[in-house]
Enzyme design. Structure first.
Site, PDB file in Angstrom:
ATOM      1  CD  GLU A   1     -10.160 -75.154  93.748  1.00 15.63           C
ATOM      2  OE1 GLU A   1      -9.649 -76.189  93.290  1.00 15.63           O
ATOM      3  OE2 GLU A   1     -10.946 -74.442  93.095  1.00 15.63           O
TER       4      GLU A   1
ATOM      5  CG  HIS B   1     -11.744 -76.608  89.835  1.00 14.14           C
ATOM      6  ND1 HIS B   1     -11.096 -75.667  90.580  1.00 14.14           N
ATOM      7  CD2 HIS B   1     -11.897 -76.058  88.597  1.00 14.14           C
ATOM      8  CE1 HIS B   1     -10.865 -74.595  89.844  1.00 14.14           C
ATOM      9  NE2 HIS B   1     -11.351 -74.808  88.646  1.00 14.14           N
TER      10      HIS B   1
ATOM     11  NE  ARG C   1     -11.750 -68.956  89.537  1.00 13.86           N
ATOM     12  CZ  ARG C   1     -11.193 -69.620  88.541  1.00 13.86           C
ATOM     13  NH1 ARG C   1     -11.898 -70.558  87.896  1.00 13.86           N
ATOM     14  NH2 ARG C   1      -9.953 -69.376  88.171  1.00 13.86           N
TER      15      ARG C   1
END
Length: 316
Positions: A264, A284, A235
């Site tokens: 994000e 990601h 994360r």
């Protein structure tokens, strides 16, 4: 029960239809949407009367949960659940299940993809050969014989440890829980500071919470070897980004590979990350493989079926 699949699960239509058919044959209604909603009103319009909601990493805050009067269960097609207001769910006795373990191999494999990209200058090599250049200045380093430090030895961290030993690494780890099978494999558990000081590569594999947020900061990077690499497929906020950029600028560490960020993707084109040297970034995608998505869907719908059958399930 009304079951709403709030966003695409990245599986084939035929695979999705098999799961939908099974639930419909049991007398439940299923609604699935082909696109990802990008605002709260759209989310609410889709889930307001749902009994069960399926979502991936779409933020699901209290303001949404509080307006879903029928909501009883959330089946999360993701490992982390920090995007869901768990306190709001707890207050309403809403069951929350995740898809733990679905992307273990995918994330572990991308971890090594980032490591090799940095050790062997793969991006620069690609650029140079396209520009008619040679290997000049691009002599890399082997992973074999290096010390790999793993922070967090859950399923993904444990897989990274196992792969690292196959590459001939010495593996040390820091985790709240020590695993006997990893110790038998030769993994040595040490204190965090010792791990940072000894490792040639530090790889993060732990959840984001109040204890881990900002866990690695400038002080951490000052303890690391100047030749060391940092890999984050966990994360983004576990690492203090400003401190990481400063560490790269001051050459406190040799490089970093990031698949996760403070937000994000997409990232703003003016992000200071794009100015950093020896930084490899991916959007990601560590979890994003066809195999992982198939595993994820299976877990998601098994969780729903177990809950509907009052079978004990692992809640988060």
């Amino acid at each position: 029960m009304k079951i709403v699949i709030l966003e695409p699960l990245s599986i084939s239509p035929s695979q999705l239809q098999r799961y939908v058919d099974e639930l419909q044959q049991l007398g439940h209604s299923v609604v699935h949407y082909p696109d990802r909603p990008n605002d709260t009103p759209t989310i609410l319009s889709r889930v307001q009367d749902a009994d069960v909601v399926v979502l991936t990493n779409l933020p699901f805050p209290k303001e949404v949960i509080s307006q879903c009067a029928n909501l009883k269960m959330i089946s999360v097609a993701f490992t982390g659940v920090d995007h869901i207001d768990l306190e709001a769910c707890k207050d309403r006795n809403i069951v929350v299940c995740n898809a733990a373990g679905y992307s273990t191999h995918s994330v572990a494999e991308l971890t090594f993809g980032l490591i090799f990209s940095l050790l062997r200058n793969i991006l620069l090599c690609d650029h140079n050969i396209r520009m008619g250049r040679t290997r000049s200045g691009l002599i890399g380093n082997e992973l074999h014989g290096k010390t790999l430090g793993v922070i967090g030895t859950g399923a993904i961290g444990a897989q990274v440890c196992q792969i690292a030993t196959a590459f001939g690494c010495k593996v040390i780890a820091y985790s709240r829980t020590k695993k006997a099978d990893l110790q038998q494999l030769g993994v040595q558990y040490v204190a965090l500071n010792e791990m940072l000081q000894r490792s040639d590569v530090v790889s993060l594999h732990l959840p984001l919470n109040s204890e881990t947020k900002g866990m690695l900061d400038l002080h951490s990077f000052q303890m690391m070897k100047k030749t060391a690499l940092l890999i984050n497929c966990a994360r983004g906020p576990i690492v203090n980004t400003k401190d990481l950029l400063r560490a790269l600028d001051l050459k406190l560490i040799a490089g970093a590979g990031l698949d996760v960020f403070d937000q994000e993707p997409p990232l703003d084109s003016s992000s200071p990350l794009f100015q950093a040297e020896n930084l490899v970034v991916t959007p990601h995608v560590a979890f994003a493989t066809h195999e992982a998505f198939e595993n994820r869907a299976q877990i998601v719908f098994e969780n729903i079926l177990q809950w509907l059958n009052d079978t004990p399930i692992n809640q988060v």
